[in-house]
Design an enzyme around this catalytic site. Sequence first.
Site, PDB file in Angstrom:
ATOM      1  N   SER A 267       0.810  -1.291   0.058  1.00 39.63           N
ATOM      2  CA  SER A 267       0.136  -0.120   0.115  1.00 39.63           C
ATOM      3  C   SER A 267       0.910   1.184  -0.032  1.00 39.63           C
ATOM      4  CB  SER A 267      -0.892   0.060   1.233  1.00 39.63           C
ATOM      5  OG  SER A 267      -0.149   0.250   2.372  1.00 39.63           O
ATOM      6  N   LYS A 268       0.132   2.437  -0.096  1.00 38.67           N
ATOM      7  CA  LYS A 268       1.000   3.797  -0.220  1.00 38.67           C
ATOM      8  C   LYS A 268       1.786   3.769   1.189  1.00 38.67           C
ATOM      9  CE  LYS A 268      -0.040   8.577  -0.643  1.00 38.67           C
ATOM     10  NZ  LYS A 268       1.223   8.878   0.141  1.00 38.67           N
TER      11      LYS A 268
END
Length: 508
Positions: A267-268
């Site tokens: 994920s970011k």
Amino acid sequence: MTKNVRVRFAPSPTGPLHIGGVRTALFNYLFAKKHQGSFILRIEDTDQTRYVEGAENYIIDALKWCKMPFDEGPGIGGDYGPYRQSERKQLYKQYADELITSGNAYYAFDTAEELDAHRKDHEANGKTFIYNWHNRLKLNNSLSLSAEDVQAKLEAGEDYVIRFKMHDPKEGSHSTISTKDIIRGHVTFKKEVLDDKVIFKSDGMPTYHLANIVDDHLMKITHVIRGEEWLPSLPMHIALYQALNWDIPEFAHLPLILKPTGKGKLSKRDGDKLGFPVFPLEWTDPKSNEISRGYKEDGYFADAVINFLAFLGWNPGTEQELFNLEELIEAFELERVNKSGARFDPDKIKWFNHHYMQEQSNDDLAQQFQKQHAYLTEIDVNYIAMVVGLVKERATFVSDFWDLSHYFFTAPTEYDAKASKKAFKEGTKAILEQVSTIIESNENFTVEELQNDIKGWITSNNIGFGQVMMPLRLALVGALQGPDVFEIMFMIGKSETLKRINNATATL
Ligand code: GLU
């Protein structure tokens, strides 16, 4: 492969393209080019509520940077356009109608509040509410209402959705949908547990599912290559193709990209936490103005990113790791893509970057280096290129160059304390003065002559090599680092060399 291969990359413009999306685009691109087929870009923007300003341009810029030009798509057109779903709006309704006529779909008038109440009700009993065969006759839709009521509601302009009838209980509870996925082999889904998904809404827009399969059909897509997160939609897509009596394309669902630990989806947040970008290009959120880092702006070369991404889920079956784009096209096979998740290793992409830096010409790198440093604008780019040639072996990014090479451009203003203690002893000053005399009398000032003169003097006087070379290096560089000392002297020239030795003996 005999048929004319046509694949599409179909992102939704809901934000910047995640690096996983770039991997999907890359695998589509490689597959298309390997089979002399077409790579199509289709913008799936039916969900207007999630539309983000600038996202489409970002996607196009990212593909451009990654050297994956599309053959058909927004901006360039093609025989099957338009390539933005919002511009194809009028196309979808007829297929929703066709599905209603054939009994494969139905109008549903349940309001958001009603559905919410059902959901809460189920939750309270520890169950999940699924809109499908087991309850559709009890809900507010054209299967439960009379034809007149339905007509009246439609004429009154009541909000509705069209739902796809996923399972018919007459087929029995064992009825399944199975198909072959190029990567996963046979996949089978039990129809009974699937829900009746919305395919069309009264605002005139299709949902992702309908628009996606209608467009894949109309655009003559032969292979659907997309992320694993779309696998749960596969049975419904197959059922839609069947209900419309259309040929079904082949499918390949790419493995998830996992966090560096190998646990869970990348994920970011992982990037933010561990200090690496998860986007190809920098992105400024149009609402919050928050900036997300990009591989390009962080100094990665497109070739390194491409090579790295190719190995996220694919391997050539040999030890070879370095592949340029042409070699990837040549070697790529969907059959060699794994189904298990691919771990994202941010150190590996640095390793590729280091490699692709060595492949670049010193002239190109010098120009990039010059752009990054105002100080260098006045300096001859040929000189910078020579410097780059001496230090690039130790660099991963162009931004490493200054730290590795500043002494080629400016004299040291201070000397590393630990190194000074080690290099400057009693007698060092006298030695350096002698070295200065030798340098002064050296006429041609070539690396070879300097080396002969100074090394010759060291040997004939029986001095320890380090006793001379260490303080000399410190005087020129300010630290005990850098390439060959004679190369450094040659590069900065005679008078600068003498000046620096003088400075050091005066200071230390
Ligand atoms: N619009 C979908 C996405 O954003 C496309 C999925 C597909 O390729 O079918 O990824």
